[in-house]
Design an enzyme around this catalytic site. Structure first.
Site, PDB file in Angstrom:
ATOM      1  N   ARG A  38     -14.965  55.349 -36.836  1.00 38.73           N
ATOM      2  CA  ARG A  38     -16.082  56.156 -37.116  1.00 38.73           C
ATOM      3  C   ARG A  38     -15.710  57.699 -36.470  1.00 38.73           C
ATOM      4  NH1 ARG A  38     -22.238  55.193 -35.193  1.00 38.73           N
ATOM      5  NH2 ARG A  38     -21.297  54.661 -32.904  1.00 38.73           N
TER       6      ARG A  38
ATOM      7  N   LYS B 242     -27.256  52.983 -39.575  1.00 38.09           N
ATOM      8  CA  LYS B 242     -28.421  53.646 -39.338  1.00 38.09           C
ATOM      9  C   LYS B 242     -28.254  55.224 -39.602  1.00 38.09           C
ATOM     10  CE  LYS B 242     -29.100  51.928 -35.209  1.00 38.09           C
ATOM     11  NZ  LYS B 242     -27.758  51.167 -35.214  1.00 38.09           N
TER      12      LYS B 242
ATOM     13  N   ARG C 210     -16.598  58.902 -30.685  1.00 37.14           N
ATOM     14  CA  ARG C 210     -17.317  58.866 -29.611  1.00 37.14           C
ATOM     15  C   ARG C 210     -16.360  58.026 -28.528  1.00 37.14           C
ATOM     16  NH1 ARG C 210     -23.193  56.787 -31.885  1.00 37.14           N
ATOM     17  NH2 ARG C 210     -22.926  55.545 -29.868  1.00 37.14           N
TER      18      ARG C 210
ATOM     19  N   ARG D 220     -35.570  49.907 -28.909  1.00 35.57           N
ATOM     20  CA  ARG D 220     -34.465  48.760 -28.613  1.00 35.57           C
ATOM     21  C   ARG D 220     -34.827  47.811 -27.640  1.00 35.57           C
ATOM     22  NH1 ARG D 220     -30.050  52.740 -29.769  1.00 35.57           N
ATOM     23  NH2 ARG D 220     -28.129  52.062 -29.600  1.00 35.57           N
TER      24      ARG D 220
ATOM     25  N   ARG E 143     -21.754  47.034 -26.001  1.00 34.32           N
ATOM     26  CA  ARG E 143     -22.937  47.155 -26.918  1.00 34.32           C
ATOM     27  C   ARG E 143     -23.308  46.295 -27.695  1.00 34.32           C
ATOM     28  NH1 ARG E 143     -20.362  51.909 -29.884  1.00 34.32           N
ATOM     29  NH2 ARG E 143     -22.456  52.288 -30.422  1.00 34.32           N
TER      30      ARG E 143
HETATM   31  P1  ADP Z   1     -25.173  53.293 -36.710  1.00 35.79           P
HETATM   32  O1  ADP Z   1     -25.946  54.676 -36.821  1.00 35.79           O
HETATM   33  O2  ADP Z   1     -26.061  52.146 -37.189  1.00 35.79           O
HETATM   34  O3  ADP Z   1     -24.402  53.100 -35.406  1.00 35.79           O
HETATM   35  P2  ADP Z   1     -23.255  54.813 -38.695  1.00 35.79           P
HETATM   36  O4  ADP Z   1     -24.206  55.189 -39.474  1.00 35.79           O
HETATM   37  O5  ADP Z   1     -22.849  55.665 -37.605  1.00 35.79           O
HETATM   38  O6  ADP Z   1     -24.012  53.438 -37.845  1.00 35.79           O
HETATM   39  O7  ADP Z   1     -21.830  54.112 -39.350  1.00 35.79           O
HETATM   40  C1  ADP Z   1     -21.110  53.478 -38.455  1.00 35.79           C
HETATM   41  C2  ADP Z   1     -19.785  53.664 -39.199  1.00 35.79           C
HETATM   42  O8  ADP Z   1     -19.802  52.922 -40.222  1.00 35.79           O
HETATM   43  C3  ADP Z   1     -19.657  55.125 -39.683  1.00 35.79           C
HETATM   44  O9  ADP Z   1     -18.265  55.448 -39.549  1.00 35.79           O
HETATM   45  C4  ADP Z   1     -19.764  55.096 -41.041  1.00 35.79           C
HETATM   46  O10 ADP Z   1     -19.377  56.164 -41.976  1.00 35.79           O
HETATM   47  C5  ADP Z   1     -19.469  53.640 -41.486  1.00 35.79           C
HETATM   48  N1  ADP Z   1     -20.389  53.172 -42.705  1.00 35.79           N
HETATM   49  C6  ADP Z   1     -21.769  53.326 -42.610  1.00 35.79           C
HETATM   50  N2  ADP Z   1     -22.462  52.597 -43.396  1.00 35.79           N
HETATM   51  C7  ADP Z   1     -21.358  51.782 -44.036  1.00 35.79           C
HETATM   52  C8  ADP Z   1     -21.271  50.874 -45.181  1.00 35.79           C
HETATM   53  N3  ADP Z   1     -22.218  50.361 -45.927  1.00 35.79           N
HETATM   54  N4  ADP Z   1     -19.861  50.593 -45.501  1.00 35.79           N
HETATM   55  C9  ADP Z   1     -18.849  50.933 -44.882  1.00 35.79           C
HETATM   56  N5  ADP Z   1     -18.916  51.817 -43.827  1.00 35.79           N
HETATM   57  C10 ADP Z   1     -19.784  52.380 -43.504  1.00 35.79           C
HETATM   58  P1  AMP Z   2     -26.619  55.050 -30.577  1.00 40.54           P
HETATM   59  O1  AMP Z   2     -26.189  56.460 -30.683  1.00 40.54           O
HETATM   60  O2  AMP Z   2     -27.746  54.440 -31.177  1.00 40.54           O
HETATM   61  O3  AMP Z   2     -25.458  53.941 -30.670  1.00 40.54           O
HETATM   62  O4  AMP Z   2     -26.879  55.034 -28.721  1.00 40.54           O
HETATM   63  C1  AMP Z   2     -25.600  55.575 -28.164  1.00 40.54           C
HETATM   64  C2  AMP Z   2     -26.157  55.057 -26.694  1.00 40.54           C
HETATM   65  O5  AMP Z   2     -27.155  55.728 -26.165  1.00 40.54           O
HETATM   66  C3  AMP Z   2     -26.482  53.525 -26.222  1.00 40.54           C
HETATM   67  O6  AMP Z   2     -25.502  52.467 -26.146  1.00 40.54           O
HETATM   68  C4  AMP Z   2     -27.555  53.762 -25.205  1.00 40.54           C
HETATM   69  O7  AMP Z   2     -26.632  53.800 -23.969  1.00 40.54           O
HETATM   70  C5  AMP Z   2     -28.234  54.930 -25.519  1.00 40.54           C
HETATM   71  N1  AMP Z   2     -29.505  54.650 -26.014  1.00 40.54           N
HETATM   72  C6  AMP Z   2     -29.748  55.309 -27.280  1.00 40.54           C
HETATM   73  N2  AMP Z   2     -31.064  54.943 -27.837  1.00 40.54           N
HETATM   74  C7  AMP Z   2     -31.560  54.201 -26.993  1.00 40.54           C
HETATM   75  C8  AMP Z   2     -32.730  53.507 -26.630  1.00 40.54           C
HETATM   76  N3  AMP Z   2     -33.465  53.504 -27.525  1.00 40.54           N
HETATM   77  N4  AMP Z   2     -32.908  52.844 -25.400  1.00 40.54           N
HETATM   78  C9  AMP Z   2     -31.804  52.938 -24.414  1.00 40.54           C
HETATM   79  N5  AMP Z   2     -30.750  53.737 -24.491  1.00 40.54           N
HETATM   80  C10 AMP Z   2     -30.541  54.128 -25.650  1.00 40.54           C
END
Ligand code: ADP
Ligand code: AMP
Length: 219
Positions: free
Chosen positions: A127, A13, A160, A88, A171
């Site tokens: 990541r 995302k 992270r 969410r 999660r």
């Molecule tokens: P989200 O925001 O949904 O938690 P991220 O955008 O942070 O996910 O992506 C999670 C990890 O996967 C990051 O390390 C990113 O670089 C990698 N990633 C994202 N999209 C792809 C893809 N299509 N193929 C492989 N790795 C990806």
């Molecule tokens: P994310 O960066 O989206 O993976 O979110 C990291 C953490 O932030 C999650 O595991 C939750 O603890 C909190 N968080 C982010 N967005 C929300 C949401 N919309 N509702 C509740 N908790 C959230």
């Protein structure tokens, strides 16, 4: 133009929102980034959110909804926003409807990025995130030009705390219980477009951009 990027943790995302942000000229509003900013600045909200984030739980709805409401009221969101990680829960869906109603706006669509759990674990374990601008990288799939340094802003990259395997498992469980039901909900109200998120980053980007443009009717 208000779009939601819906999908499990690690679906891509944040990665895709950054690309859509440039193409669609809309701000990227990520609830997780807002919580992490608060944590970095040691605000009361950040300290409260941390208790939940560390365990992989969701921060309570009232606090989360108020934080996103405040963000969407800022002038840079006048023309819309790309929401990432929010809503969410069903309560957050209703909270978002109310905020958009109050702003005299409506939701244009929901882009659901579908990725199987095994792939999510691989993505999250590699990541790295920029401490300054929160751009995500991956050691194998999307490495920065210089190890440990953000291509976009030169900031320091870090892993992270909640990307450790046991928190990732928590999660994913929370996602399947509380967030995955929103897929059917948005499908039923006719707002959902599902995109296969298992391909490489460019392939997923192309599919999302096409879907977003169709959704917003070239607005
Ligand atoms: P989200 O925001 O949904 O938690 P991220 O955008 O942070 O996910 O992506 C999670 C990890 O996967 C990051 O390390 C990113 O670089 C990698 N990633 C994202 N999209 C792809 C893809 N299509 N193929 C492989 N790795 C990806
Ligand atoms: P994310 O960066 O989206 O993976 O979110 C990291 C953490 O932030 C999650 O595991 C939750 O603890 C909190 N968080 C982010 N967005 C929300 C949401 N919309 N509702 C509740 N908790 C959230």
């Amino acid at each position: 133009m208000y779009l939601i990027l819906l999908g499990p943790p690690g679906a891509g995302k944040g990665t895709q929102a950054e690309r859509l942000e440039e193409e669609l000229h809309l701000p990227h509003v990520a609830s997780g980034d807002l919580f992490r900013d608060n944590l970095k600045n040691q605000t009361e909200l950040g300290l409260l959110a941390r208790q939940y984030m560390d365990k992989g739980d969701l921060v309570p709805d009232d606090v989360t909804i108020a934080m996103v409401r405040e963000r969407l009221q800022r002038p840079d969101c006048d023309q819309g926003a790309i929401l990432d990680g929010f809503p969410r829960t069903q309560a957050q869906v209703q909270g978002l409807d109310r905020m958009l109603d109050d702003l005299g706006r409506k939701l244009d669509g929901v882009l659901y990025i579908a990725v199987p759990d095994e792939e999510l674990v691989r993505r999250l374990s590699g990541r790295w995130i920029c401490r300054q601008c929160q751009t995500p990288y991956h050691t194998i799939f999307s490495p920065p030009a210089t190890e440990g340094v953000c291509d976009a802003c030169g900031g320091e990259l870090y892993q992270r705390d909640d990307d450790k395997p046991e928190t990732v498992r928590a999660r994913l469980k929370v996602y399947h219980q509380q967030t995955a039901p929103l897929i059917d909900y948005y499908r039923q109200v006719g707002l959902l477009v599902e995109v296969d998120g298992a391909g490489d980053i460019d392939t997923v980007s192309a599919a999302l951009l096409e879907a977003a443009k169709r959704m917003t009717n070239g607005k």
